[in-house]
Structures are given as C-alpha cells and as structure tokens.
Design an enzyme around this catalytic site. Structure first.
Site, short mmCIF file in Angstrom:
data_model
loop_
_atom_site.label_atom_id
_atom_site.label_comp_id
_atom_site.label_asym_id
_atom_site.label_seq_id
_atom_site.Cartn_x
_atom_site.Cartn_y
_atom_site.Cartn_z
N ASP A 188 0.84 -1.20 0.00
CA ASP A 188 0.00 0.00 0.00
C ASP A 188 0.88 1.26 0.00
O ASP A 188 1.70 1.46 0.91
CB ASP A 188 -0.87 -0.06 1.27
CG ASP A 188 -1.98 0.97 1.28
OD1 ASP A 188 -1.98 1.86 0.42
OD2 ASP A 188 -2.83 0.89 2.19
N ASP A 243 -10.57 4.05 -1.49
CA ASP A 243 -11.17 3.06 -0.59
C ASP A 243 -12.68 2.91 -0.77
O ASP A 243 -13.40 3.89 -0.95
CB ASP A 243 -10.91 3.43 0.87
CG ASP A 243 -9.45 3.17 1.26
OD1 ASP A 243 -8.62 2.97 0.35
OD2 ASP A 243 -9.17 3.16 2.47
N GLY A 284 -5.29 3.34 -7.87
CA GLY A 284 -5.56 3.56 -9.30
C GLY A 284 -4.80 4.73 -9.90
O GLY A 284 -5.02 5.07 -11.06
C1 GAL Z 1 -5.60 2.22 2.87
C2 GAL Z 1 -6.03 1.05 2.01
C3 GAL Z 1 -7.02 0.25 2.82
C4 GAL Z 1 -6.35 -0.24 4.08
C5 GAL Z 1 -5.77 0.93 4.86
C6 GAL Z 1 -4.93 0.45 6.05
O1 GAL Z 1 -4.68 2.99 2.17
O2 GAL Z 1 -6.61 1.53 0.83
O3 GAL Z 1 -7.50 -0.84 2.04
O4 GAL Z 1 -5.35 -1.15 3.74
O5 GAL Z 1 -4.95 1.74 4.04
O6 GAL Z 1 -4.29 1.48 6.72
#
Ligand code: GAL
Length: 385
Positions: A136, A206, A185
């Site tokens: 991420d 998200d 994306g």
């Molecule tokens: C976001 C991600 C989520 C989750 C979250 C955890 O950036 O899109 O799916 O993983 O971080 O902190």
C-alpha cells in the site's frame, strides 16, 4: 542456476489464474485486528463453507507491524505474538495467509513500512509462510517529497520502480506470493501493473459500506477489462457484503458487480456474526463461477436506460453473463425486447437462467417481464441454443 533464478518455478499466471478469493481484516476490524481474530476468521471460513466455495486467502491488513531489531528484521507487534505459528494454523485449515506493507517508511496506519528493507521483509514473509502481500503506497509520497521530486512524471516513474523493487524481492524468495498493489488507481495503474509483477492492482480509492460508494466504484470500472486477465486483475477493492446497513438487494448488487468485473473476492465482514442471507450471497456457486470464469474477460457496460444498467461478460463455455442493475429508487420492469438483443450483440434466441432466483426462464424473448427492485439486480446466464 542463472536460468532457474530468472525463471521461478511458479508463474504469475498460475499463481492467480482466476481472481484471488479470501477474506481481509480491514473492512471490519480495521486497526483492532489481532492474531485471535485471524484464527477465528480462518475457523469460520471453513465452518461457513466459504473455503470450499473458493475463499482461500486469510489476509492480515495494516497494524500487525512491530519494530525492527538491530539487524533490521521486522517483528510483529504484541497483537501478533508468533506469525509463523499463525501461518501454520491457517495452513492447517487448508487456507493461505496474507500480509500487508508499504513501499514507504510507514504504512497508512503509521506502522513500520518496508522502505529500504524490501528484500529483508520479503525474506521474513517467506520464512513465516506468507502467501500474499498487499503493498500500500501510503507514505511513499513523503520519500519523494523529501528527495525534492516534484515533477509528476518523475514521481510516477519512482512509484513504479518502488513496486518493481518489491516484486523482485518477492521473486528472489522463491516462494509463490500473490502480489497485490494498492495505490488507489493512480497513474492508470491498470496499464503497467502487470509489468511490475502485480497479480492485482487497486483501481480506486477506498470502498465503504455504502451503496452509493459501491455503485460509483463499479461505474468507474467499465473499459478497464482489456488490461486484466489470468494472472493479473483489476481490483475495485475488498467486499463490504454484510457490512453496515446494506440491504439484501444491495449486497446482491455488490456481489454481482464484483463477479461481473472478474474482481478479487475478498470478503470483509465479521465472519463470526454472519447472517444466513449474507453467507448465501457470498457463497452462491453460480455467481462465484462467473467471477472465476477461466476466460477472465471482465464485463463492460453494454447500455444504460435511465437508472437501469446492463452489463455483459462472455464466458468460457460460450455463454454470456448478463447483469441488469437498477440503481434507481423505483422498481424497474424489462421485457425481453427491452434488452435490444440484436443491437446489444447478445445471442438471439438464447435460453436464460435467473441465477439469484435459481430459475430457468426459457427463451429471453418469450420470458415474463423481469422485475428489478430498487437497488437490486437480475443476473442472467444466457446459453445459446
Ligand atoms: C488504505 C487502504 C485500505 C487499508 C488501509 C490500512 O490505504 O486503501 O485498504 O489497507 O490503508 O491502513
């Protein structure tokens, strides 16, 4: 020897020949997830029949990370006392274990990321027995900011390189580890995700447990199918089926959109409190078969008539999956002729099966009008005769 290194014994295509299926901790537990929650989720995947329906990966999202030791090796925090033991437990249930990190120094939850430790972390994951990594973006933009990189093209190149770096690190472990990119994306990731070894890449920001958000995400997926196929998938984010106040119709709509989109099916609900209705939606074999169809051809929006959207997807057996969504507030009715079979390029004279109703409808042209409730869907399988 060199040959063996550059050609690992597994291939990306067989690693995720169909979209990965499983469960992820984030949508329900968020930062509260513990070792025990993961074990209970594994137990419930088995008890509920989800594992046997294909939900194999049990994925720990953010907030498992502890500190690095003097040699830089990452350790889990106190919520996860023994990651190897947890992996052994999950594997003993016939399931696989996933984990989460970031190319930046910190994850989105401000825990330790993999920046500067990519190889080391990949080795640690492999030693624990990890089978899936969600990577991420999070604080990677800080790295670029502090390096003074302002040029957008240069930032895109650096981000791609960061993802490629972890890809190489995973390959070097020799362990098949599904690689999931999460950078919302940006930079049209669908065009380059597979080039950096991704088996799946998030195509959106998200998701949340709200119907409007789910539909908005689905609508922005049309046209991305040409970039996906066996081994590399668009990921419109994890499922919210069973979360929040989503109604029966809305849960079916969510599941149907994802199946039509050949999306990874990562459930995100609390499996220990799952209603029979939610379980039936998540484990509907015919819907899952569409998602997992071996052709791997994502649906496109065929046409829209006001609040009614019609998506279609060709299937490996020569059939067609046709989903008719009603995103309006009133019920919608459609006769066979309203499907404009010929103009839409659908097989004329095909026999239709209503999948959610588990009912044969006969030839589409002759069938009774379809009634689609507000926020509901009718999912048809068309078989040419
Ligand atoms: C976001 C991600 C989520 C989750 C979250 C955890 O950036 O899109 O799916 O993983 O971080 O902190």
């Amino acid at each position: 020897m060199l040959l063996a290194l550059s050609h690992p014994v597994f291939s990306l295509d067989t690693l995720a020949a169909t979209p990965p299926m499983g469960w992820n901790s984030w949508n329900w537990f968020a930062d509260k997830v513990t070792d025990n929650d993961i074990r209970l989720a594994a137990d419930q995947l088995v008890a509920s029949g989800m594992r046997d329906a294909g939900y194999i990966y049990v994925n720990i999202d953010d907030t498992w990370e502890g500190k690095r030791d003097a040699s830089g090796v990452i350790h889990p925090n106190e919520k996860f006392p023994d990651m190897k033991a947890l992996a052994d437990y999950v594997h003993s249930k016939g399931l696989k274990l996933g984990i989460y990190s970031s190319p930046g120094p910190q994850t989105c939850g401000k825990y330790e990321g993999s920046y500067g430790h990519e190889r080391q972390d990949a080795r640690t994951y492999a030693a624990w027995g990890i089978d899936y990594l969600k990577y991420d973006l999070c604080s990677f933009s800080d790295v670029m900011d502090s390096a003074g990189i302002r040029d957008l093209d240069a930032r895109d190149r650096m981000t791609r390189a960061a993802y490629e770096k972890m890809h190489q690190a995973l390959l070097a472990t020799g362990r098949p580890i599904v690689y999931s990119l999460c950078q919302y994306g940006f930079d049209s990731v669908w065009r380059w995700g597979s080039a950096v070894g991704a088996n799946l890449w998030r195509t959106t920001g998200d998701i949340s447990e709200h119907y409007d958000r789910i539909v908005l995400i689905a609508l922005t997926q049309s046209g991305l199918g040409r970039y996906a196929g066996p081994g590399h998938w668009n990921d419109p984010d994890m499922l919210e089926v069973g979360n929040g106040k989503l109604s029966h119709e809305e849960n079916q709509t969510h599941m149907t959109y994802w199946a039509m989109l050949a999306a990874p099916l990562l459930a995100g609900n609390n499996l220990t409190q799952m209603s029979d209705d939610v379980r039936a939606i998540l484990t509907n074999r015919e819907v899952i078969a569409i998602d997992q169809d071996r052709l791997g051809r994502e649906a496109n929006l065929l046409f829209q008539e006001g609040p009614v959207q019609i998506w279609s997807r060709p299937l490996d057996d020569g059939g067609t999956a046709l989903a008719i969504f009603n995103i309006g507030t009133d019920r919608a009715q459609l006769r066979g002729s309203d499907l404009h079979v010929k103009e839409a390029g659908l097989p004329s004279g095909a026999e239709a099966r209503d999948i959610w109703a588990a009912k044969e409808l006969g030839r589409i042209g002759d069938a009774d009008p379809l009634v689609i409730p507000s926020h509901g869907v009718v999912l048809l399988k068309l078989t040419p005769k």
